[in-house]
Design a protein around this motif. Sequence first.
Motif, PDB file in Angstrom:
ATOM      1  N   LEU A 163      37.674  17.092  16.398  1.00  0.00           N
ATOM      2  CA  LEU A 163      37.083  15.758  16.576  1.00  0.00           C
ATOM      3  C   LEU A 163      36.912  15.036  15.246  1.00  0.00           C
ATOM      4  CD1 LEU A 163      34.470  16.459  19.375  1.00  0.00           C
ATOM      5  CD2 LEU A 163      36.661  15.269  19.566  1.00  0.00           C
ATOM      6  N   TRP A 164      36.529  15.754  14.196  1.00  0.00           N
ATOM      7  CA  TRP A 164      36.409  15.163  12.872  1.00  0.00           C
ATOM      8  C   TRP A 164      37.778  14.641  12.406  1.00  0.00           C
ATOM      9  CZ3 TRP A 164      34.286  12.692   9.185  1.00  0.00           C
ATOM     10  CH2 TRP A 164      34.702  12.811   7.860  1.00  0.00           C
ATOM     11  N   GLY A 165      38.802  15.461  12.541  1.00  0.00           N
ATOM     12  CA  GLY A 165      40.153  15.040  12.166  1.00  0.00           C
ATOM     13  C   GLY A 165      40.647  13.887  13.016  1.00  0.00           C
ATOM     14  N   PHE A 166      40.339  13.928  14.313  1.00  0.00           N
ATOM     15  CA  PHE A 166      40.772  12.859  15.219  1.00  0.00           C
ATOM     16  C   PHE A 166      40.095  11.540  14.852  1.00  0.00           C
ATOM     17  CE2 PHE A 166      40.896  10.444  19.174  1.00  0.00           C
ATOM     18  CZ  PHE A 166      42.224  10.596  19.528  1.00  0.00           C
ATOM     19  N   GLY A 167      38.803  11.585  14.570  1.00  0.00           N
ATOM     20  CA  GLY A 167      38.082  10.365  14.192  1.00  0.00           C
ATOM     21  C   GLY A 167      38.607   9.771  12.893  1.00  0.00           C
ATOM     22  N   ALA A 168      38.815  10.629  11.901  1.00  0.00           N
ATOM     23  CA  ALA A 168      39.362  10.157  10.625  1.00  0.00           C
ATOM     24  C   ALA A 168      40.790   9.657  10.815  1.00  0.00           C
ATOM     25  CB  ALA A 168      39.327  11.274   9.597  1.00  0.00           C
ATOM     26  N   GLY A 169      41.555  10.336  11.671  1.00  0.00           N
ATOM     27  CA  GLY A 169      42.941   9.927  11.925  1.00  0.00           C
ATOM     28  C   GLY A 169      43.036   8.592  12.623  1.00  0.00           C
ATOM     29  N   THR A 182      40.798   6.175  12.483  1.00  0.00           N
ATOM     30  CA  THR A 182      40.388   5.163  11.513  1.00  0.00           C
ATOM     31  C   THR A 182      41.512   4.834  10.539  1.00  0.00           C
ATOM     32  OG1 THR A 182      38.109   5.933  11.664  1.00  0.00           O
ATOM     33  CG2 THR A 182      38.683   4.601   9.741  1.00  0.00           C
ATOM     34  N   MET A 183      42.107   5.859   9.948  1.00  0.00           N
ATOM     35  CA  MET A 183      43.162   5.627   8.965  1.00  0.00           C
ATOM     36  C   MET A 183      44.432   5.071   9.612  1.00  0.00           C
ATOM     37  SD  MET A 183      41.840   5.935   6.167  1.00  0.00           S
ATOM     38  CE  MET A 183      43.354   5.445   5.392  1.00  0.00           C
ATOM     39  N   SER A 184      44.706   5.467  10.834  1.00  0.00           N
ATOM     40  CA  SER A 184      45.887   4.944  11.518  1.00  0.00           C
ATOM     41  C   SER A 184      45.717   3.465  11.832  1.00  0.00           C
ATOM     42  CB  SER A 184      46.146   5.734  12.797  1.00  0.00           C
ATOM     43  OG  SER A 184      46.408   7.078  12.483  1.00  0.00           O
ATOM     44  N   LEU A 185      44.507   3.067  12.209  1.00  0.00           N
ATOM     45  CA  LEU A 185      44.251   1.638  12.447  1.00  0.00           C
ATOM     46  C   LEU A 185      44.431   0.847  11.158  1.00  0.00           C
ATOM     47  CD1 LEU A 185      41.185   1.805  14.853  1.00  0.00           C
ATOM     48  CD2 LEU A 185      43.519   1.097  15.416  1.00  0.00           C
ATOM     49  N   VAL A 186      43.947   1.392  10.047  1.00  0.00           N
ATOM     50  CA  VAL A 186      44.139   0.735   8.748  1.00  0.00           C
ATOM     51  C   VAL A 186      45.631   0.652   8.421  1.00  0.00           C
ATOM     52  CG1 VAL A 186      43.761   0.999   6.254  1.00  0.00           C
ATOM     53  CG2 VAL A 186      41.876   1.359   7.849  1.00  0.00           C
ATOM     54  N   TYR A 187      46.361   1.738   8.664  1.00  0.00           N
ATOM     55  CA  TYR A 187      47.794   1.797   8.383  1.00  0.00           C
ATOM     56  C   TYR A 187      48.555   0.720   9.168  1.00  0.00           C
ATOM     57  CZ  TYR A 187      52.538   3.663   8.102  1.00  0.00           C
ATOM     58  OH  TYR A 187      53.876   3.810   7.891  1.00  0.00           O
ATOM     59  N   PHE A 188      48.326   0.666  10.471  1.00  0.00           N
ATOM     60  CA  PHE A 188      49.082  -0.279  11.294  1.00  0.00           C
ATOM     61  C   PHE A 188      48.608  -1.717  11.133  1.00  0.00           C
ATOM     62  CE2 PHE A 188      50.202   3.716  13.413  1.00  0.00           C
ATOM     63  CZ  PHE A 188      51.579   3.603  13.301  1.00  0.00           C
ATOM     64  N   ALA A 189      47.342  -1.917  10.804  1.00  0.00           N
ATOM     65  CA  ALA A 189      46.876  -3.277  10.484  1.00  0.00           C
ATOM     66  C   ALA A 189      47.540  -3.754   9.198  1.00  0.00           C
ATOM     67  CB  ALA A 189      45.358  -3.299  10.357  1.00  0.00           C
ATOM     68  N   GLY A 190      47.661  -2.863   8.229  1.00  0.00           N
ATOM     69  CA  GLY A 190      48.360  -3.204   6.988  1.00  0.00           C
ATOM     70  C   GLY A 190      49.829  -3.477   7.220  1.00  0.00           C
ATOM     71  N   GLY A 222      44.321  12.122   4.573  1.00  0.00           N
ATOM     72  CA  GLY A 222      44.629  13.312   5.371  1.00  0.00           C
ATOM     73  C   GLY A 222      44.460  14.590   4.565  1.00  0.00           C
ATOM     74  N   TRP A 223      44.871  14.558   3.313  1.00  0.00           N
ATOM     75  CA  TRP A 223      44.730  15.727   2.433  1.00  0.00           C
ATOM     76  C   TRP A 223      43.260  16.039   2.199  1.00  0.00           C
ATOM     77  CZ3 TRP A 223      48.103  19.243   0.857  1.00  0.00           C
ATOM     78  CH2 TRP A 223      47.758  20.082  -0.190  1.00  0.00           C
ATOM     79  N   LEU A 224      42.451  14.999   1.971  1.00  0.00           N
ATOM     80  CA  LEU A 224      41.019  15.211   1.735  1.00  0.00           C
ATOM     81  C   LEU A 224      40.302  15.704   2.994  1.00  0.00           C
ATOM     82  CD1 LEU A 224      40.191  12.080  -0.425  1.00  0.00           C
ATOM     83  CD2 LEU A 224      40.297  14.451  -1.188  1.00  0.00           C
ATOM     84  N   PHE A 230      43.624  19.219  10.830  1.00  0.00           N
ATOM     85  CA  PHE A 230      44.963  18.665  10.634  1.00  0.00           C
ATOM     86  C   PHE A 230      45.598  18.283  11.973  1.00  0.00           C
ATOM     87  CE2 PHE A 230      49.574  19.242  10.020  1.00  0.00           C
ATOM     88  CZ  PHE A 230      49.784  18.357   8.962  1.00  0.00           C
ATOM     89  N   ALA A 231      45.425  19.124  12.976  1.00  0.00           N
ATOM     90  CA  ALA A 231      45.965  18.825  14.306  1.00  0.00           C
ATOM     91  C   ALA A 231      45.323  17.577  14.900  1.00  0.00           C
ATOM     92  CB  ALA A 231      45.758  20.020  15.234  1.00  0.00           C
ATOM     93  N   GLY A 232      44.017  17.437  14.757  1.00  0.00           N
ATOM     94  CA  GLY A 232      43.332  16.244  15.247  1.00  0.00           C
ATOM     95  C   GLY A 232      43.775  14.991  14.513  1.00  0.00           C
ATOM     96  N   TYR A 233      43.940  15.093  13.195  1.00  0.00           N
ATOM     97  CA  TYR A 233      44.379  13.962  12.379  1.00  0.00           C
ATOM     98  C   TYR A 233      45.780  13.511  12.788  1.00  0.00           C
ATOM     99  CZ  TYR A 233      44.718  11.169   8.077  1.00  0.00           C
ATOM    100  OH  TYR A 233      44.840  10.142   7.170  1.00  0.00           O
ATOM    101  N   GLY A 234      46.670  14.470  12.949  1.00  0.00           N
ATOM    102  CA  GLY A 234      48.040  14.145  13.349  1.00  0.00           C
ATOM    103  C   GLY A 234      48.116  13.591  14.762  1.00  0.00           C
ATOM    104  N   ALA A 235      47.353  14.172  15.685  1.00  0.00           N
ATOM    105  CA  ALA A 235      47.346  13.684  17.069  1.00  0.00           C
ATOM    106  C   ALA A 235      46.824  12.252  17.134  1.00  0.00           C
ATOM    107  CB  ALA A 235      46.486  14.600  17.943  1.00  0.00           C
ATOM    108  N   ALA A 236      45.819  11.948  16.326  1.00  0.00           N
ATOM    109  CA  ALA A 236      45.275  10.585  16.305  1.00  0.00           C
ATOM    110  C   ALA A 236      46.313   9.603  15.802  1.00  0.00           C
ATOM    111  CB  ALA A 236      44.027  10.536  15.428  1.00  0.00           C
TER     112      ALA A 236
END
Length: 97
Positions: A9-15, A17-25, A58-60, A71-77
């Motif tokens: 869940l921690w990885g998914f939440g961070a993923g 957030t960062m994915s929204l930033v990525y695609f908004a950019g 993602g590394w942090l 890592f799995a949660g981050y990637g799935a997000a």
Amino acid sequence: MMIDWPGVLWGFGAGVTMSLVYFAGLAASVRFALGASRPAAVLLPSAVVRIGLLLAVGWLVTAGATEIWVFAGYGAAFFLVRYLATLLARIPHREKA
């Protein structure tokens, strides 16, 4: 091997957030590049910054890719947000007069 659900869940939440930033950019840089005389001068630095930021966070978050469930949660997000972004991009939009 037990699944670390709080880690996922921690990885998914961070993923998400960062994915929204990525695609908004991405959307902002494409919109800006369409009006630029040299679109590559906009898109290339934007891609470097977006990809670098996504990988650095993602590394942090995954402690150097050692926390496999985070890592799995981050990637799935990322893939979920990517799927939703492509669905949103395919919706026909009305042109403003």
